[in-house]
Motif scaffolding. Structure first.
Motif, PDB file in Angstrom:
ATOM      1  N   ARG A  71      10.423   0.208   4.444  1.00 17.62           N
ATOM      2  CA  ARG A  71       9.118   0.828   4.376  1.00 17.62           C
ATOM      3  C   ARG A  71       8.398   0.866   5.716  1.00 17.62           C
ATOM      4  NH1 ARG A  71       6.110  -0.491  -0.856  1.00 17.62           N
ATOM      5  NH2 ARG A  71       8.221  -0.701  -1.654  1.00 17.62           N
ATOM      6  N   ARG A 114      -0.794   0.285   9.841  1.00 21.72           N
ATOM      7  CA  ARG A 114      -0.074  -0.486   8.848  1.00 21.72           C
ATOM      8  C   ARG A 114       1.388  -0.678   9.250  1.00 21.72           C
ATOM      9  NH1 ARG A 114      -0.307  -0.359   2.857  1.00 21.72           N
ATOM     10  NH2 ARG A 114       1.604  -1.376   2.247  1.00 21.72           N
ATOM     11  N   LEU A 150       1.914  -2.771  12.410  1.00 18.86           N
ATOM     12  CA  LEU A 150       1.842  -4.186  12.073  1.00 18.86           C
ATOM     13  C   LEU A 150       3.151  -4.649  11.439  1.00 18.86           C
ATOM     14  CD1 LEU A 150       0.091  -6.754  11.701  1.00 18.86           C
ATOM     15  CD2 LEU A 150      -0.594  -5.843   9.499  1.00 18.86           C
ATOM     16  N   TYR A 151       3.674  -3.828  10.501  1.00 24.00           N
ATOM     17  CA  TYR A 151       4.903  -4.222   9.821  1.00 24.00           C
ATOM     18  C   TYR A 151       6.085  -4.317  10.775  1.00 24.00           C
ATOM     19  CZ  TYR A 151       3.491  -4.727   5.051  1.00 24.00           C
ATOM     20  OH  TYR A 151       2.940  -5.220   3.915  1.00 24.00           O
ATOM     21  N   VAL A 193       5.760  -7.466  12.723  1.00 21.57           N
ATOM     22  CA  VAL A 193       6.061  -8.641  11.890  1.00 21.57           C
ATOM     23  C   VAL A 193       7.558  -8.713  11.598  1.00 21.57           C
ATOM     24  CG1 VAL A 193       5.727  -9.679   9.605  1.00 21.57           C
ATOM     25  CG2 VAL A 193       3.764  -8.794  10.865  1.00 21.57           C
ATOM     26  N   THR A 253       9.868 -11.850  12.570  1.00 28.76           N
ATOM     27  CA  THR A 253      10.580 -12.680  11.589  1.00 28.76           C
ATOM     28  C   THR A 253      12.086 -12.619  11.806  1.00 28.76           C
ATOM     29  OG1 THR A 253      10.341 -10.867  10.013  1.00 28.76           O
ATOM     30  CG2 THR A 253       8.889 -12.744   9.735  1.00 28.76           C
ATOM     31  N   PHE A 289      13.755 -16.025  11.921  1.00 30.58           N
ATOM     32  CA  PHE A 289      14.526 -16.470  10.756  1.00 30.58           C
ATOM     33  C   PHE A 289      15.865 -15.738  10.606  1.00 30.58           C
ATOM     34  CE2 PHE A 289       9.962 -16.555   9.524  1.00 30.58           C
ATOM     35  CZ  PHE A 289       9.797 -17.930   9.397  1.00 30.58           C
ATOM     36  N   LEU A 301       3.051  -5.515  -3.102  1.00 29.93           N
ATOM     37  CA  LEU A 301       4.003  -6.324  -2.348  1.00 29.93           C
ATOM     38  C   LEU A 301       5.257  -5.496  -2.094  1.00 29.93           C
ATOM     39  CD1 LEU A 301       3.890  -9.748  -4.239  1.00 29.93           C
ATOM     40  CD2 LEU A 301       2.896  -9.229  -2.028  1.00 29.93           C
ATOM     41  N   LEU A 333       5.349 -15.735   4.633  1.00 28.83           N
ATOM     42  CA  LEU A 333       4.689 -14.921   5.644  1.00 28.83           C
ATOM     43  C   LEU A 333       4.577 -13.475   5.177  1.00 28.83           C
ATOM     44  CD1 LEU A 333       3.679 -14.637   8.608  1.00 28.83           C
ATOM     45  CD2 LEU A 333       6.031 -14.175   9.248  1.00 28.83           C
ATOM     46  N   TYR A 334       5.680 -12.941   4.609  1.00 30.61           N
ATOM     47  CA  TYR A 334       5.663 -11.554   4.161  1.00 30.61           C
ATOM     48  C   TYR A 334       4.658 -11.316   3.053  1.00 30.61           C
ATOM     49  CZ  TYR A 334       9.102  -9.340   7.035  1.00 30.61           C
ATOM     50  OH  TYR A 334       9.730  -8.789   8.106  1.00 30.61           O
ATOM     51  N   VAL A 347       1.259 -11.251   4.565  1.00 30.59           N
ATOM     52  CA  VAL A 347       1.044 -10.013   5.315  1.00 30.59           C
ATOM     53  C   VAL A 347       0.888  -8.827   4.354  1.00 30.59           C
ATOM     54  CG1 VAL A 347       2.100  -8.362   6.905  1.00 30.59           C
ATOM     55  CG2 VAL A 347       2.180 -10.791   7.420  1.00 30.59           C
ATOM     56  N   ASN A 348       1.711  -8.779   3.302  1.00 30.49           N
ATOM     57  CA  ASN A 348       1.607  -7.709   2.300  1.00 30.49           C
ATOM     58  C   ASN A 348       0.219  -7.683   1.680  1.00 30.49           C
ATOM     59  OD1 ASN A 348       4.951  -7.960   0.824  1.00 30.49           O
ATOM     60  ND2 ASN A 348       4.271  -6.995   2.701  1.00 30.49           N
ATOM     61  N   THR A 401      -2.343  -6.443   4.225  1.00 31.83           N
ATOM     62  CA  THR A 401      -2.317  -5.009   4.521  1.00 31.83           C
ATOM     63  C   THR A 401      -2.763  -4.189   3.310  1.00 31.83           C
ATOM     64  OG1 THR A 401       0.061  -5.057   4.100  1.00 31.83           O
ATOM     65  CG2 THR A 401      -0.638  -4.954   6.382  1.00 31.83           C
ATOM     66  N   THR A 402      -2.422  -4.641   2.102  1.00 28.32           N
ATOM     67  CA  THR A 402      -2.904  -3.920   0.922  1.00 28.32           C
ATOM     68  C   THR A 402      -4.425  -3.944   0.892  1.00 28.32           C
ATOM     69  OG1 THR A 402      -0.925  -4.447  -0.331  1.00 28.32           O
ATOM     70  CG2 THR A 402      -2.857  -3.833  -1.597  1.00 28.32           C
TER      71      THR A 402
END
Lengths: 447, 447
Positions: free
Chosen positions: A61, A425, A428-429, A432, A436, A440, B58, B428-429, B432-433, B436-437
């Motif tokens: 997304r 949006r 930012l994603y 991030v 990550t 990770f 999400l 974290l996700y 962040v989700n 942003t929503t």
């Protein structure tokens, strides 16, 4: 939808939702036009980052932007719409497009059609893009995966993870394991090279501890008939070859003759067994474009004049990968690049806004001649794996100019894309996602 | 894979990758056991947040956790594996499970099977979960969507967005539009209620400006045969009814008789046309569990004793939704809840670790009797739309205890889930989700 009346706002119909269409939608003045966008895809794909989504570096997304976010008027104005449909035919005399709504499961262009409807236009912009070219080689459509759309990227990811997991099943022969984990990329352009680089990154940094049982069996081969990255500076090309080889990508010079379910044949007789086959040998005109009764450019695209207008018919423009200069303009057809399409979208939006202000917005109005479209190449970029990229800022293939390679240009590559991803949006994603992945590793869940 | 030898580490086979299996995988001491996990899903789904992914609050990946991340030994140890396969049969005499590898496109359980293989176990834990119950009503499997898996959530999302876009296509009748945009949820448990709440949030806050042309046509109906949220405190129930009604969810008391492609029939004769039908009326035993030759608990689950062992056979345990206390234990079957499965996974992991330390890890060893499993209900939570939730901290249906509702309990709801989402990556996700929503609204791209 019937033709507009002179006292109404003129109606602009845009076919497509790629780089060209979306830049045009963004720049068009919706106080001057009602806008209809017709496309089988309700979002723009940020194509340069698509390769990264296949291996989980980026989320799907993060690289998709809904057209309604790019142009909110499509949802908010009473007479502006986005239609999830494909255009099947254009009647230039009647000034209308014939469309077919998408039904479930026919997104791939096959199957029974949905509701048919027509939309009259005052101005029409065709920006339907191109389709992956297969050079008529048998088996490509059946067995290879492309890398043009989010769905393609999802399929590649699913297949890759499935093959990794199949290899661990007891009773799988070594030969079968080697085949399943042989990832073959055909086509050495920026997409093929970037995908090979991402794949080899994924193998070296994630497969090695997440699929430790099979880590030594997975290999990437990149097949290209000529030189890889042929549009780039020769020093950058050599650097890319070195980097790819160093990270374990095998480069093969060869031409594909036929694709079978589990192996492909080269013209020199070599058999190449594969588990995953990604095809990225450039693009060619789509059946819709081929069937349009317009004059064509060299290469079979919709022919346009210097102002991107389709000559011989009124009020029709074509931009992006589906269009090309007519031979008689004495201009060479521009490459099928995002930046070309985007610049053309911007140019046509400006021209259309100007027309509407001059009272020339309605169908069949007299149009004041516009300045021709001028393309200035801003440079090319490609990554070749972790922290390495190429940036070629020369204006054309033959001219001189800045070219960079290595870590610094990788920083340039990331920053350039981060500033260009359209919405905050998604910016930012993407940031991030990168953070990550760095912290990770890549995600390996498979739905 | 043949049986282990006495000098080797004992082998623990775990069937499934849900809450129970994953908690067990996380807690098992991999210095004591080699672990094999067999499951058709390579990730755990954080089910309580699944409803939020359907409307884009999400991302899908934020609620999925790969089993290899939960227990890295599955990838790293030479004799521990995760197999993408389903168990078809258990031979308790031979101490082995028969499995079938997943091929492409048969993830739905249909189609030709893949490679067959057997794995011998020293200890076996069955945690394959349950399946959505349809009470034998015709048409449910064909036309309704469930909400149990990431794929289900993706399908719901695709259908919802498709229907919204179909409504804008010219020539669609008002009746057809009303049908397409009627979202029907059958089942008033926490999942049905939370999904209805999320859907009505999506409608009021996102559809209203992103699909302004059709915003007044979309409606949500929740059908339940009895009371909604019947396990919750009566005051919380009333609050939920008020909140849902206030946000536009229509509550209907009724029983479904039959489901047809575009409408469903209630037992009182009412016809309910729908565009999207989500079925969440609880779960029942899967065909795999029904076919196992073990004694069953009331409700048809695998019968277990107080230590979650399957009596009559050696070294087999069953946890989570697929298992229940045998009638002769005089204990009531525990509800099909994530917290039950998780606590059972923890309990069995501890018991298995203890056995291995006492030298009882191998097949057919004498087992020191263990303390029985004791379940203490920690409370139930459910959201009922934007910034509102219910938290019921009573130990059982009849006892007294704390129950809360409204904004404060919504904060509790969010915090509780944020601390429980398994990895830091997904924590974290999710954060962040949510952010942003809140800032940009929900994403509406459709692949």
């Amino acid at each position: 939808m019937p033709a507009t009346k002179p006292e109404q706002k003129p109606r602009l119909v845009v076919l497509g939702s790629g780089w060209g269409a979306c830049r045009l939608l963004k720049d068009i003045d919706t106080r001057l036009y009602d806008v209809i966008c017709v496309s089988p895809r309700n979002h723009m794909v940020f194509t340069p980052l698509l390769a990264s989504t296949c291996v989980g570096t980026l989320e799907f997304r993060s690289v998709a932007e809904p057209v309604r976010s790019i142009q909110p008027a499509l949802s908010l104005l009473p007479d502006s719409y986005y239609f999830l449909a494909r255009c099947t035919d254009i009647n230039t005399d009647q000034h209308e497009v014939h469309c077919e709504a998408l039904q479930e499961d026919i997104d791939d262009g096959k199957g029974e059609g949905g509701n048919k409807f027509s939309v009259a236009y005052d101005k029409l912009v065709i920006a339907t893009g191109a389709e992956a070219s297969t050079f008529g080689i048998t088996g490509v459509h059946e067995h290879a995966l492309f890398l043009r759309d989010v769905k393609n990227a999802m399929d590649i990811r699913t297949k890759l993870l499935l093959n990794l997991m199949k290899c661990e099943i007891p009773g799988t022969s070594m030969e079968e394991k080697a085949r399943l984990l042989h990832c073959v990329v055909v086509g050495g352009g920026p997409t093929g090279v970037e995908f090979s680089g991402e794949l080899s990154d994924f193998i070296r940094h994630d497969v090695h501890h997440k699929f430790a049982h099979v880590k030594d069996l997975i290999h990437v081969t990149l097949i290209e008939a000529n030189e890889i990255l042929s549009s780039f500076d020769v020093r950058l090309r050599e650097y890319a070859v070195n980097q790819l080889t160093k990270t374990g990508v095998k480069l093969v010079r060869g031409m594909v003759k036929e694709v079978l379910p589990e192996k492909l044949l080269l013209t020199d007789g070599t058999e190449v067994p594969y588990g995953l086959l990604v095809w990225s040998t450039g693009v060619g005109p789509s059946p819709f474009v081929r069937n349009l009764p317009f004059e064509k450019s060299p290469g079979g695209r919709i022919g346009v004049d210097e102002t991107l207008k389709v000559p011989g018919v009124e009020d029709v423009y074509a931009i992006g990968d589906c269009s090309g200069y007519l031979e008689r303009t004495n201009k060479t057809v521009l490459p099928a690049l995002a930046q070309v399409a985007e610049r053309q979208g911007k140019y046509v939006a400006k021209a259309l806004n100007k027309m509407a202000k001059a009272g020339e917005g309605h169908a069949k109005a007299h149009i004041t001649p516009a300045d021709p479209f001028v393309y200035r190449h801003l440079g090319s970029m490609a990554t070749v794996g972790r922290y390495k990229a190429l940036v070629d800022l020369r204006e054309s293939n033959k001219s001189r100019g800045l070219s960079m390679k290595g870590f610094l240009s990788w920083i340039v590559w990331r920053s350039a894309y981060l500033t260009r991803v359209i919405s905050w949006r998604n910016r930012l994603y993407v940031a991030v996602n990168w953070a990550t992945t760095f912290l990770f590793g890549r995600d390996i869940s498979r739905f």
